[in-house]
Design an enzyme around this catalytic site. Structure first.
Site, short mmCIF file in Angstrom:
data_model
loop_
_atom_site.label_atom_id
_atom_site.label_comp_id
_atom_site.label_asym_id
_atom_site.label_seq_id
_atom_site.Cartn_x
_atom_site.Cartn_y
_atom_site.Cartn_z
N ASN A 87 0.89 -1.51 0.08
CA ASN A 87 0.37 0.10 -0.26
C ASN A 87 0.49 0.88 0.84
O ASN A 87 0.36 2.17 -0.49
CB ASN A 87 -0.68 -0.06 1.03
CG ASN A 87 -1.31 1.07 1.41
OD1 ASN A 87 -2.49 1.61 0.80
ND2 ASN A 87 -1.02 1.99 2.32
N TYR A 153 2.76 9.75 -12.06
CA TYR A 153 2.32 9.45 -10.57
C TYR A 153 1.52 8.09 -11.57
O TYR A 153 1.39 7.52 -11.17
CB TYR A 153 1.73 10.20 -9.70
CG TYR A 153 0.68 9.64 -9.05
CD1 TYR A 153 0.80 9.16 -8.09
CD2 TYR A 153 -0.36 9.60 -9.64
CE1 TYR A 153 0.20 7.73 -7.68
CE2 TYR A 153 -1.19 8.56 -8.29
CZ TYR A 153 -1.40 7.90 -7.10
OH TYR A 153 -1.50 7.43 -6.26
P1 NDP Z 1 -2.00 8.57 2.84
O1 NDP Z 1 -0.67 9.50 2.29
O2 NDP Z 1 -2.60 8.26 3.81
O3 NDP Z 1 -0.38 7.20 3.03
C1 NDP Z 1 0.26 6.58 3.07
C2 NDP Z 1 0.96 5.79 3.33
O4 NDP Z 1 2.49 5.43 3.01
C3 NDP Z 1 1.78 5.92 4.69
O5 NDP Z 1 2.00 5.34 5.71
C4 NDP Z 1 3.42 6.46 4.73
O6 NDP Z 1 3.68 6.18 5.99
C5 NDP Z 1 3.51 5.38 3.14
N1 NDP Z 1 4.59 5.50 2.72
C6 NDP Z 1 4.84 6.61 1.95
N2 NDP Z 1 6.56 6.67 1.33
C7 NDP Z 1 6.79 5.96 2.12
C8 NDP Z 1 8.25 5.54 2.16
N3 NDP Z 1 9.00 5.91 1.02
N4 NDP Z 1 8.41 4.23 3.00
C9 NDP Z 1 7.78 3.71 3.57
N5 NDP Z 1 6.70 4.03 3.73
C10 NDP Z 1 6.00 5.43 2.63
O7 NDP Z 1 -1.88 7.71 1.50
P2 NDP Z 1 -3.67 6.76 0.86
O8 NDP Z 1 -3.69 6.18 1.50
O9 NDP Z 1 -3.61 7.43 0.41
O10 NDP Z 1 -2.29 6.40 0.36
C11 NDP Z 1 -2.05 4.58 0.43
C12 NDP Z 1 -2.02 3.70 -1.59
O11 NDP Z 1 -3.28 4.61 -2.07
C13 NDP Z 1 -0.83 4.85 -2.21
O12 NDP Z 1 -0.44 4.20 -2.59
C14 NDP Z 1 -1.70 5.47 -3.00
O13 NDP Z 1 -0.74 6.24 -4.49
C15 NDP Z 1 -2.79 5.02 -3.32
N6 NDP Z 1 -3.91 5.38 -4.13
C16 NDP Z 1 -4.13 6.53 -2.92
C17 NDP Z 1 -5.67 7.43 -3.70
C18 NDP Z 1 -5.81 9.08 -2.88
O14 NDP Z 1 -6.60 9.42 -3.94
N7 NDP Z 1 -6.54 8.45 -2.09
C19 NDP Z 1 -6.25 6.61 -4.63
C20 NDP Z 1 -5.82 5.64 -5.22
C21 NDP Z 1 -4.35 5.19 -4.96
P3 NDP Z 1 4.76 6.63 6.04
O15 NDP Z 1 4.94 8.50 5.51
O16 NDP Z 1 4.95 6.71 8.22
O17 NDP Z 1 5.59 6.22 6.07
C1 8X3 Z 2 -4.90 8.12 -6.68
C2 8X3 Z 2 -6.44 9.36 -7.28
O1 8X3 Z 2 -6.99 10.56 -9.29
O2 8X3 Z 2 -5.56 11.54 -7.49
O3 8X3 Z 2 -4.31 7.67 -6.85
O4 8X3 Z 2 -4.92 9.80 -9.29
S1 8X3 Z 2 -5.98 10.95 -8.80
#
Ligand code: NDP
Ligand code: 8X3
Length: 253
Positions: A87, A153
């Site tokens: 994730n 991205y």
């Molecule tokens: P958040 O920013 O809330 O969570 C991201 C998580 O990823 C955090 O726990 C962060 O932990 C961890 N993370 C980021 N970089 C690193 C790193 N280098 N090493 C270890 N951990 C890392 O975002 P989301 O929950 O929304 O995102 C989770 C996933 O879902 C991502 O892959 C994102 O691309 C994807 N996504 C998000 C969408 C959205 O609209 N929110 C839609 C579709 C997909 P920490 O900073 O403590 O390391």
């Molecule tokens: C995150 C959703 O539409 O911002 O993955 O790219 S969007």
């Protein structure tokens, strides 16, 4: 049956919500992220609320040696893992390619593609004792369609889509289920990270419609990982009702 679940990026958003959902179903959790204070406080909440068994591992998925060291440090009684949720990820910046910030590009490529690969490569042997091993990769609508200023991205999430399919083929003979969950716009810390703390830009993203919440994605992840052994959900695209595609969000302002 109680399972052991390894979740990357469990300090916030989808990963944190998945941890709560799995703990509520009495599973054991290995939670990872860079922010150790958050890992500690989440673990304390899960132990207190659900009487959950929780192990935390504090590392950056971009650092291949750190990933290996963290996985090697998992105690013997935790080394049979049933489910890996890949994730951890981010979007950094929102610029046209011609104005792109190369540090942002590298952060996204190193985290979303290489980090996912490093974790998967190291966790793979620990999945082999499970009666129903499962890898869930968190992709995105951005891995299905490109949109203005989404460029790098989107490319990283297209890569997650391709890697999910590749893992399914390569791991087939090991009986490992491989699924992708691909959400549309969801209100987590995602936009705060993407816009580097510009809260006006963040508010603008989610204004005028009901975005997905982290719990919606956690519900999907727990559903697909709870299905019978002979059933796999290959790919699940989950959108807010108000969002037809990245560029089409029906906003009532
Ligand atoms: P958040 O920013 O809330 O969570 C991201 C998580 O990823 C955090 O726990 C962060 O932990 C961890 N993370 C980021 N970089 C690193 C790193 N280098 N090493 C270890 N951990 C890392 O975002 P989301 O929950 O929304 O995102 C989770 C996933 O879902 C991502 O892959 C994102 O691309 C994807 N996504 C998000 C969408 C959205 O609209 N929110 C839609 C579709 C997909 P920490 O900073 O403590 O390391
Ligand atoms: C995150 C959703 O539409 O911002 O993955 O790219 S969007």
């Amino acid at each position: 049956m109680q399972k052991t679940i390894f979740i990357t990026g469990a300090t916030s958003g989808f990963g944190k919500a998945c941890a709560h959902a799995f703990a509520g179903n009495h599973h054991r959790l290995i939670l990872t992220g860079r922010r150790s204070d958050r890992l500690d406080s989440e673990a304390a909440i899960l132990r207190e609320t659900f009487n959950a068994e929780v192990l935390t591992l504090n590392f950056d998925v971009r650092d291949r040696d750190a990933v290996k060291q963290a996985v090697d440090s998992i105690p013997v009684q935790w080394r049979n893992i049933d489910i890996l949720v890949n994730n951890a990820g981010l979007a950094a910046g929102s610029d046209p390619i011609q104005d792109g910030n190369m540090d942002d590009w590298e952060a996204m490529i190193d985290t979303n593609i290489k980090g996912l690969l490093y974790v998967t490569r190291n966790i793979f042997p620990l999945l082999l004792q499970s009666p129903c091993p499962h890898i869930v990769n968190i992709g995105s609508i951005a891995g299905k369609e490109v949109y203005a200023k989404g460029n790098v991205y989107c490319a990283t999430k297209f890569a997650v889509d391709a890697l999910t399919r590749a893992m399914r083929i390569d791991m087939l003979s090991h009986g490992i289920k491989v699924s992708q969950v691909a959400p549309g716009a969801a209100e987590t810390e995602f936009s705060e990270v993407r816009f580097k703390g510009d809260m006006e830009a963040v508010a603008n993203v989610y204004k005028g419609f009901a975005p997905l919440q982290a719990e919606d994605i956690a519900e999907a992840v727990t559903w697909i990982t709870g299905l019978p052994a002979h059933v796999n959900i290959n790919d699940l695209l989950i959108m807010p009702t108000a969002q037809a595609s990245p560029g089409y969000i029906h906003k009532v302002l």
